[in-house]
Design a protein around this motif. Sequence first.
Motif, PDB file in Angstrom:
ATOM      1  N   LEU A 132      19.765  90.140 -47.561  1.00  0.00           N
ATOM      2  CA  LEU A 132      18.569  89.352 -47.409  1.00  0.00           C
ATOM      3  C   LEU A 132      17.598  90.363 -48.202  1.00  0.00           C
ATOM      4  CD1 LEU A 132      18.340  88.429 -43.585  1.00  0.00           C
ATOM      5  CD2 LEU A 132      18.803  87.191 -45.562  1.00  0.00           C
ATOM      6  N   ALA A 133      17.993  91.543 -48.809  1.00  0.00           N
ATOM      7  CA  ALA A 133      17.199  92.548 -49.299  1.00  0.00           C
ATOM      8  C   ALA A 133      16.725  92.078 -50.588  1.00  0.00           C
ATOM      9  CB  ALA A 133      17.604  93.928 -49.198  1.00  0.00           C
ATOM     10  N   ASP A 134      15.526  91.911 -51.055  1.00  0.00           N
ATOM     11  CA  ASP A 134      15.291  91.625 -52.519  1.00  0.00           C
ATOM     12  C   ASP A 134      14.139  92.338 -52.927  1.00  0.00           C
ATOM     13  OD1 ASP A 134      12.855  90.490 -50.950  1.00  0.00           O
ATOM     14  OD2 ASP A 134      13.243  88.311 -50.982  1.00  0.00           O
ATOM     15  N   GLY A 135      13.479  93.159 -52.229  1.00  0.00           N
ATOM     16  CA  GLY A 135      12.592  94.389 -52.872  1.00  0.00           C
ATOM     17  C   GLY A 135      11.212  93.562 -52.797  1.00  0.00           C
ATOM     18  N   GLU A 136      10.819  92.423 -52.186  1.00  0.00           N
ATOM     19  CA  GLU A 136       9.588  91.636 -52.358  1.00  0.00           C
ATOM     20  C   GLU A 136       8.871  92.266 -50.933  1.00  0.00           C
ATOM     21  OE1 GLU A 136       9.680  87.371 -52.895  1.00  0.00           O
ATOM     22  OE2 GLU A 136      10.806  87.842 -54.556  1.00  0.00           O
ATOM     23  N   PRO A 137       7.523  92.699 -51.012  1.00  0.00           N
ATOM     24  CA  PRO A 137       7.085  93.209 -49.828  1.00  0.00           C
ATOM     25  C   PRO A 137       6.412  92.196 -49.153  1.00  0.00           C
ATOM     26  CG  PRO A 137       5.661  93.469 -51.779  1.00  0.00           C
ATOM     27  CD  PRO A 137       6.953  93.020 -52.447  1.00  0.00           C
ATOM     28  N   GLN A 138       7.115  91.165 -48.670  1.00  0.00           N
ATOM     29  CA  GLN A 138       6.447  89.935 -47.928  1.00  0.00           C
ATOM     30  C   GLN A 138       7.349  89.941 -46.349  1.00  0.00           C
ATOM     31  OE1 GLN A 138       6.859  86.410 -50.329  1.00  0.00           O
ATOM     32  NE2 GLN A 138       5.997  87.392 -51.977  1.00  0.00           N
ATOM     33  N   LEU A 139       6.677  89.431 -45.575  1.00  0.00           N
ATOM     34  CA  LEU A 139       7.112  89.277 -44.275  1.00  0.00           C
ATOM     35  C   LEU A 139       7.996  87.987 -44.043  1.00  0.00           C
ATOM     36  CD1 LEU A 139       4.289  90.790 -42.021  1.00  0.00           C
ATOM     37  CD2 LEU A 139       6.390  92.165 -42.682  1.00  0.00           C
ATOM     38  N   LYS A 140       9.208  87.996 -44.452  1.00  0.00           N
ATOM     39  CA  LYS A 140       9.730  86.408 -44.817  1.00  0.00           C
ATOM     40  C   LYS A 140      10.574  85.984 -43.456  1.00  0.00           C
ATOM     41  CE  LYS A 140      10.613  86.826 -49.693  1.00  0.00           C
ATOM     42  NZ  LYS A 140      11.425  86.740 -50.903  1.00  0.00           N
ATOM     43  N   TYR A 141      11.111  87.025 -42.749  1.00  0.00           N
ATOM     44  CA  TYR A 141      11.950  86.612 -41.510  1.00  0.00           C
ATOM     45  C   TYR A 141      11.369  87.010 -40.234  1.00  0.00           C
ATOM     46  CZ  TYR A 141      14.994  87.017 -45.526  1.00  0.00           C
ATOM     47  OH  TYR A 141      15.433  86.862 -46.801  1.00  0.00           O
ATOM     48  N   THR A 142      11.779  86.220 -39.018  1.00  0.00           N
ATOM     49  CA  THR A 142      11.171  86.473 -37.911  1.00  0.00           C
ATOM     50  C   THR A 142      12.380  87.411 -37.163  1.00  0.00           C
ATOM     51  OG1 THR A 142      12.451  84.709 -36.557  1.00  0.00           O
ATOM     52  CG2 THR A 142      10.192  84.059 -37.493  1.00  0.00           C
ATOM     53  N   VAL A 143      11.794  88.331 -36.184  1.00  0.00           N
ATOM     54  CA  VAL A 143      12.789  89.171 -35.579  1.00  0.00           C
ATOM     55  C   VAL A 143      14.038  88.353 -34.829  1.00  0.00           C
ATOM     56  CG1 VAL A 143      12.943  90.905 -33.704  1.00  0.00           C
ATOM     57  CG2 VAL A 143      11.107  91.032 -35.192  1.00  0.00           C
ATOM     58  N   GLN A 144      13.708  87.495 -34.440  1.00  0.00           N
ATOM     59  CA  GLN A 144      14.464  86.319 -33.700  1.00  0.00           C
ATOM     60  C   GLN A 144      15.752  85.986 -34.799  1.00  0.00           C
ATOM     61  OE1 GLN A 144      15.071  85.598 -30.409  1.00  0.00           O
ATOM     62  NE2 GLN A 144      16.897  84.853 -31.132  1.00  0.00           N
ATOM     63  N   GLU A 145      15.354  85.833 -35.920  1.00  0.00           N
ATOM     64  CA  GLU A 145      16.169  85.226 -37.038  1.00  0.00           C
ATOM     65  C   GLU A 145      17.220  86.734 -37.279  1.00  0.00           C
ATOM     66  OE1 GLU A 145      13.960  81.923 -39.680  1.00  0.00           O
ATOM     67  OE2 GLU A 145      13.787  83.834 -39.860  1.00  0.00           O
ATOM     68  N   LEU A 146      16.491  87.762 -37.376  1.00  0.00           N
ATOM     69  CA  LEU A 146      17.095  89.022 -37.647  1.00  0.00           C
ATOM     70  C   LEU A 146      18.213  89.376 -36.610  1.00  0.00           C
ATOM     71  CD1 LEU A 146      14.527  91.121 -39.647  1.00  0.00           C
ATOM     72  CD2 LEU A 146      16.505  89.415 -40.612  1.00  0.00           C
ATOM     73  N   ILE A 147      17.689  89.231 -35.352  1.00  0.00           N
ATOM     74  CA  ILE A 147      18.699  89.296 -34.377  1.00  0.00           C
ATOM     75  C   ILE A 147      20.036  88.406 -34.283  1.00  0.00           C
ATOM     76  CG2 ILE A 147      19.107  89.043 -31.795  1.00  0.00           C
ATOM     77  CD1 ILE A 147      16.287  89.823 -31.454  1.00  0.00           C
ATOM     78  N   GLU A 148      19.602  87.123 -34.641  1.00  0.00           N
ATOM     79  CA  GLU A 148      20.557  86.070 -34.769  1.00  0.00           C
ATOM     80  C   GLU A 148      21.894  86.555 -35.655  1.00  0.00           C
ATOM     81  OE1 GLU A 148      18.883  82.542 -35.280  1.00  0.00           O
ATOM     82  OE2 GLU A 148      17.732  82.194 -33.052  1.00  0.00           O
ATOM     83  N   LYS A 149      21.373  87.203 -36.848  1.00  0.00           N
ATOM     84  CA  LYS A 149      22.180  87.486 -38.159  1.00  0.00           C
ATOM     85  C   LYS A 149      22.809  88.817 -37.501  1.00  0.00           C
ATOM     86  CE  LYS A 149      19.610  85.158 -41.662  1.00  0.00           C
ATOM     87  NZ  LYS A 149      20.596  84.353 -42.023  1.00  0.00           N
ATOM     88  N   GLY A 150      22.550  89.502 -36.317  1.00  0.00           N
ATOM     89  CA  GLY A 150      23.186  90.837 -36.390  1.00  0.00           C
ATOM     90  C   GLY A 150      22.624  91.851 -36.678  1.00  0.00           C
ATOM     91  N   ILE A 151      21.415  91.766 -37.404  1.00  0.00           N
ATOM     92  CA  ILE A 151      20.893  93.023 -38.142  1.00  0.00           C
ATOM     93  C   ILE A 151      19.901  93.680 -37.215  1.00  0.00           C
ATOM     94  CG2 ILE A 151      19.087  93.359 -39.904  1.00  0.00           C
ATOM     95  CD1 ILE A 151      19.684  90.984 -41.422  1.00  0.00           C
ATOM     96  N   LEU A 152      19.380  93.118 -36.085  1.00  0.00           N
ATOM     97  CA  LEU A 152      18.671  93.546 -35.003  1.00  0.00           C
ATOM     98  C   LEU A 152      19.388  93.480 -33.707  1.00  0.00           C
ATOM     99  CD1 LEU A 152      14.929  93.082 -36.042  1.00  0.00           C
ATOM    100  CD2 LEU A 152      16.086  95.126 -36.255  1.00  0.00           C
ATOM    101  N   THR A 153      18.916  94.230 -32.637  1.00  0.00           N
ATOM    102  CA  THR A 153      19.537  93.889 -31.232  1.00  0.00           C
ATOM    103  C   THR A 153      18.467  93.326 -30.455  1.00  0.00           C
ATOM    104  OG1 THR A 153      18.470  96.146 -30.442  1.00  0.00           O
ATOM    105  CG2 THR A 153      20.741  96.246 -31.497  1.00  0.00           C
TER     106      THR A 153
END
Length: 420
Positions: free
Chosen positions: A295-316
């Motif tokens: 998902l890393a693209d170097g763009e300084p934009q808030l693109k994802y919700t924390v819930q989405e990142l939890i579902e992808k296993g990136i956050l707890t």
Amino acid sequence: MNFRARHFTVLLISSLVLGACSTTPTQEVKTPEAIVNQSENLASEAQISQNLKQLIGQVAQKQSIPLPILESSFADVKTIASIRKLVLPPSGTFKKNWVAYRKRFIEPIRLKAGKVFWEQNQAFLDKIEQESGVPAEVIVSIIGIETIYGRHTGNFRVKDVLSTLAFSYPDTPNKAAREQLFKDQLQDLILLCWTEAGGQLPANNSIQGVNNSRLNSCLNQNSSYAGAIGLPQFMPGSIRSFAVDGDGDGYIDLKQSPKDAIASVANFMRKHGWQPGMPIYFPIPESGIEAARALADGEPQLKYTVQELIEKGILTKAQGDLQSGGVEPQSKALIVDLPYPDKDGIDQVRYVVGLNNFLSIVQYNRSYFYAQSVAEFAEALGYKNQSVVPANTDAGVVKAPGATKAKTKKTGSKKSKQKS
């Protein structure tokens, strides 16, 4: 704030505090050098002078400032070839190095100076934190990374710097945009100094009350190689837009007044979306690194919700729980990549999740390296980087229970939890 350590390329806007501080290595600080003013006989010197004269004339006419005063103040302006080299982008073989960058700024000398600065200004930092919601650790961190609390504020005359970069920026793909940006900053400098000298905007073509000595002192003051001024390294446009009189003496002095610098940094962060009581970033567990890399693209934009990142296993799950030090599940975030070569020269990347407050720091200096360094410097001073559930609000500012009492402790007593 440093051009040279830029992690991603993005056009700076005039309201931004430009990345331009005279940051220094980790050695002890030496006595400030004399202001650099020498001319380097550039082939376009005459054209630069003509363009500067034209800009001064436009500002004088638009703002009803007597032209002879400005012409006299800029009569000794110099073009400085050396700063044209300093603002050049890295060479194609340059490797971004998060580990080296972090080591340069989060180190014993700055941390020790940060503790002293906090102790000297503790009561005022407590007051500003309560009023703005910006943690004292973050304010202290920014000023420490910028100038080691005023030890390194630059050794170029600001009018020379801005005139050089406005009319003789090096040949880069974004030359036109950069020159326009510095032209805007030069105009802001003139208006800033005219006001400081007692002039009015718009004036009435009268020089009565204008202090020529103060005008020239302002135009000739020290700056970084990109025109950033004072303890927090504000560009002239940012001084006009965000600097405030913290000590209440009726005059904004970012060079000599720690209170003005502290209040101005807090005001900048607040006006750039700082969320009181919220963390800056989240570390990513080892199991989530591959998903983060995708998902890393170097763009300084808030693109994802924390819930989405939890579902992808990136956050707890805990990181999406406000009561557990996390944030609301629908809070927005971005993937931050921090590249570095390992000891064998092999490219590696550290990933973290940047939250809204991370992006607020990016507005101060558009570099992921810078923002993450501010966060980790603050952690080294005791910042916990977790949510604080508000007990009450006052004029929209969240106040955490016992926040003032918590800041009466000596700084630096807690070590950063984030590994480098």
